[in-house]
Design a protein around this motif. Structure first.
Motif, PDB file in Angstrom:
ATOM      1  N   ASN A 127       0.807  -1.219   0.000  1.00  0.00           N
ATOM      2  CA  ASN A 127       0.000   0.000   0.000  1.00  0.00           C
ATOM      3  C   ASN A 127       0.837   1.263   0.000  1.00  0.00           C
ATOM      4  O   ASN A 127       0.306   2.349  -0.165  1.00  0.00           O
ATOM      5  CB  ASN A 127      -0.925   0.011   1.215  1.00  0.00           C
ATOM      6  CG  ASN A 127      -1.925  -1.111   1.151  1.00  0.00           C
ATOM      7  OD1 ASN A 127      -2.264  -1.580   0.074  1.00  0.00           O
ATOM      8  ND2 ASN A 127      -2.392  -1.561   2.288  1.00  0.00           N
ATOM      9  N   LYS A 133       2.976   3.756  -1.755  1.00  0.00           N
ATOM     10  CA  LYS A 133       3.200   4.113  -3.146  1.00  0.00           C
ATOM     11  C   LYS A 133       4.326   5.134  -3.236  1.00  0.00           C
ATOM     12  O   LYS A 133       4.544   5.900  -2.296  1.00  0.00           O
ATOM     13  CB  LYS A 133       1.927   4.721  -3.730  1.00  0.00           C
ATOM     14  CG  LYS A 133       0.723   3.812  -3.672  1.00  0.00           C
ATOM     15  CD  LYS A 133      -0.496   4.470  -4.233  1.00  0.00           C
ATOM     16  CE  LYS A 133      -1.358   5.232  -3.322  1.00  0.00           C
ATOM     17  NZ  LYS A 133      -1.824   4.941  -2.085  1.00  0.00           N
ATOM     18  N   ILE A 169      -0.985   5.130 -11.584  1.00  0.00           N
ATOM     19  CA  ILE A 169      -1.932   4.251 -10.899  1.00  0.00           C
ATOM     20  C   ILE A 169      -2.512   3.226 -11.875  1.00  0.00           C
ATOM     21  O   ILE A 169      -2.619   2.042 -11.554  1.00  0.00           O
ATOM     22  CB  ILE A 169      -3.046   5.071 -10.215  1.00  0.00           C
ATOM     23  CG1 ILE A 169      -2.451   5.862  -9.046  1.00  0.00           C
ATOM     24  CG2 ILE A 169      -4.187   4.182  -9.746  1.00  0.00           C
ATOM     25  CD1 ILE A 169      -3.387   6.894  -8.458  1.00  0.00           C
ATOM     26  N   ALA A 170      -2.881   3.677 -13.066  1.00  0.00           N
ATOM     27  CA  ALA A 170      -3.447   2.771 -14.066  1.00  0.00           C
ATOM     28  C   ALA A 170      -2.434   1.690 -14.453  1.00  0.00           C
ATOM     29  O   ALA A 170      -2.786   0.512 -14.576  1.00  0.00           O
ATOM     30  CB  ALA A 170      -3.879   3.557 -15.301  1.00  0.00           C
ATOM     31  N   LYS A 180      -2.125  -0.848 -11.598  1.00  0.00           N
ATOM     32  CA  LYS A 180      -3.289  -1.739 -11.567  1.00  0.00           C
ATOM     33  C   LYS A 180      -3.195  -2.791 -12.656  1.00  0.00           C
ATOM     34  O   LYS A 180      -3.545  -3.951 -12.437  1.00  0.00           O
ATOM     35  CB  LYS A 180      -4.584  -0.930 -11.715  1.00  0.00           C
ATOM     36  CG  LYS A 180      -4.961  -0.178 -10.468  1.00  0.00           C
ATOM     37  CD  LYS A 180      -6.257   0.570 -10.659  1.00  0.00           C
ATOM     38  CE  LYS A 180      -6.634   1.326  -9.405  1.00  0.00           C
ATOM     39  NZ  LYS A 180      -7.891   2.074  -9.563  1.00  0.00           N
ATOM     40  N   GLU A 181      -2.726  -2.391 -13.819  1.00  0.00           N
ATOM     41  CA  GLU A 181      -2.581  -3.340 -14.921  1.00  0.00           C
ATOM     42  C   GLU A 181      -1.538  -4.404 -14.583  1.00  0.00           C
ATOM     43  O   GLU A 181      -1.757  -5.594 -14.824  1.00  0.00           O
ATOM     44  CB  GLU A 181      -2.193  -2.609 -16.209  1.00  0.00           C
ATOM     45  CG  GLU A 181      -2.051  -3.517 -17.416  1.00  0.00           C
ATOM     46  CD  GLU A 181      -3.323  -4.276 -17.750  1.00  0.00           C
ATOM     47  OE1 GLU A 181      -3.210  -5.420 -18.252  1.00  0.00           O
ATOM     48  OE2 GLU A 181      -4.424  -3.749 -17.523  1.00  0.00           O
ATOM     49  N   ALA A 186      -0.689  -5.422 -11.592  1.00  0.00           N
ATOM     50  CA  ALA A 186      -1.278  -6.280 -10.551  1.00  0.00           C
ATOM     51  C   ALA A 186      -2.277  -7.258 -11.171  1.00  0.00           C
ATOM     52  O   ALA A 186      -2.313  -8.431 -10.810  1.00  0.00           O
ATOM     53  CB  ALA A 186      -1.946  -5.425  -9.485  1.00  0.00           C
ATOM     54  N   ARG A 187      -3.076  -6.771 -12.094  1.00  0.00           N
ATOM     55  CA  ARG A 187      -4.058  -7.630 -12.764  1.00  0.00           C
ATOM     56  C   ARG A 187      -3.357  -8.763 -13.501  1.00  0.00           C
ATOM     57  O   ARG A 187      -3.761  -9.912 -13.417  1.00  0.00           O
ATOM     58  CB  ARG A 187      -4.898  -6.790 -13.735  1.00  0.00           C
ATOM     59  CG  ARG A 187      -6.235  -7.373 -14.065  1.00  0.00           C
ATOM     60  CD  ARG A 187      -7.110  -6.448 -14.913  1.00  0.00           C
ATOM     61  NE  ARG A 187      -7.340  -5.169 -14.267  1.00  0.00           N
ATOM     62  CZ  ARG A 187      -7.023  -3.980 -14.783  1.00  0.00           C
ATOM     63  NH1 ARG A 187      -6.471  -3.877 -15.982  1.00  0.00           N
ATOM     64  NH2 ARG A 187      -7.258  -2.865 -14.143  1.00  0.00           N
TER      65      ARG A 187
END
Length: 90
Positions: A4, A6, A76-77, A80-81, A83-84
């Protein structure tokens, strides 16, 4: 827990006090092993968070770079990608 935290340096807009506080809180939680401290340790825990936050503010104010500020939303995007992708393989 530390996932968490960043990066906070060289973003536009700059990191907010809230973001610095959240990073400090996560760090103290990780180091202490407490998610929520007991009553007897509560004051010490919160003092540690405040101290770490002060150091983070000082660090971010002192750092220099020639790189252009990063776009927070794009960062951030991208995170997230990643992590996905990482967790969709599992």
């Amino acid at each position: 827990m530390c996932r968490n935290i960043k990066p906070l340096f060289n973003f536009e807009p700059p990191a907010s006090r809230n973001e610095m506080h959240e990073a400090a809180l996560q760090f103290v939680r990780k180091v202490s092993g407490y998610t929520h401290p007991s009553k007897v340790n509560e004051a010490t825990f919160h003092t540690a968070v405040e101290d770490v936050e002060k150091v983070v503010r000082k660090l971010l104010a002192s750092l220099e770079t020639q790189a252009p500020p990063r776009d927070r939303e794009a960062f951030i995007a991208k995170a997230k990608e990643r992590a996905r992708e990482r967790y969709s393989r599992a």
